[in-house]
Design an enzyme around this catalytic site. Structure first.
Site, PDB file in Angstrom:
ATOM      1  N   GLN A  49       0.851  -1.191   0.000  1.00  8.38           N
ATOM      2  CA  GLN A  49       0.000   0.000   0.000  1.00  8.38           C
ATOM      3  C   GLN A  49       0.887   1.241   0.000  1.00  8.38           C
ATOM      4  O   GLN A  49       1.962   1.239   0.579  1.00  8.38           O
ATOM      5  CB  GLN A  49      -0.904  -0.006   1.235  1.00  8.38           C
ATOM      6  N   GLY A  50       0.437   2.286  -0.660  1.00  7.24           N
ATOM      7  CA  GLY A  50       1.205   3.529  -0.698  1.00  7.24           C
ATOM      8  C   GLY A  50       1.946   3.722  -2.002  1.00  7.24           C
ATOM      9  O   GLY A  50       2.658   4.707  -2.170  1.00  7.24           O
ATOM     10  N   CYS A  51       1.785   2.786  -2.924  1.00  9.90           N
ATOM     11  CA  CYS A  51       2.403   2.893  -4.243  1.00  9.90           C
ATOM     12  C   CYS A  51       1.306   3.204  -5.252  1.00  9.90           C
ATOM     13  O   CYS A  51       0.223   2.630  -5.182  1.00  9.90           O
ATOM     14  CB  CYS A  51       3.090   1.584  -4.637  1.00  9.90           C
ATOM     15  N   GLN A  52       1.587   4.109  -6.192  1.00 12.00           N
ATOM     16  CA  GLN A  52       0.610   4.389  -7.247  1.00 12.00           C
ATOM     17  C   GLN A  52       0.450   3.180  -8.151  1.00 12.00           C
ATOM     18  O   GLN A  52      -0.642   2.870  -8.588  1.00 12.00           O
ATOM     19  CB  GLN A  52       1.061   5.583  -8.085  1.00 12.00           C
ATOM     20  N   SER A  53       1.562   2.520  -8.447  1.00  9.57           N
ATOM     21  CA  SER A  53       1.533   1.311  -9.269  1.00  9.57           C
ATOM     22  C   SER A  53       1.167   0.129  -8.384  1.00  9.57           C
ATOM     23  O   SER A  53       1.241   0.207  -7.159  1.00  9.57           O
ATOM     24  CB  SER A  53       2.908   1.051  -9.877  1.00  9.57           C
TER      25      SER A  53
END
Length: 138
Positions: A49-53
């Site tokens: 979690q916390g990644c755009q991808s």
């Protein structure tokens, strides 16, 4: 782990790149060297979690206590960043991962200065997740 360079060779290769375009291409190449993550590795518990991808990281501890990491992303540059992180944590025990500060390596590579804010946040999210999983094993 796939045929990836060690920490020192990573840094040497990175510093040999003439410009940031070459460095990005090198990061993407490192990502292409990661072994393919099977479908069962792409589960919600391995999602970062916390990644755009979309990013998945699987952590296992082998019989010698060494952490083995596998990962994938749907974005080529992010997959390369996963490879960079895996190189830095290669052959470490859980407590070593918890204690190891990757920031000096990123500073030597001038990596975070040349990433978009969202990629920098995603990179930090990957590191936090790996360290948290390692802490749970130590």
């Amino acid at each position: 782990m796939a045929v990836l360079p060690d920490k020192e060779k990573l840094l040497r290769n990175f510093l040999r790149c003439a410009n940031w375009e070459e460095k990005y291409l090198y990061i993407i190449e490192l990502g292409q060297r990661l072994p393919e993550l099977r479908d069962e590795g792409r589960s919600p518990q391995n999602s970062i979690q916390g990644c755009q991808s979309q990013v998945w990281i699987v952590m296992r501890q082998n019989a010698q206590g060494i952490i083995e990491l596998q990962g994938d992303s749907d974005a080529a540059i992010v997959k390369g960043l996963i490879a960079v992180v895996f190189i830095l944590y290669d052959q470490m025990m859980p407590q070593d991962i918890v204690n190891f500060d990757v920031r000096p390596w990123f500073e030597k590579m001038a990596l975070t200065q040349h990433l978009t804010p969202s990629r920098s946040q995603g990179l930090e999210a990957m590191i936090r997740a790996i360290r948290a999983k390692a802490a749970a094993l130590s």
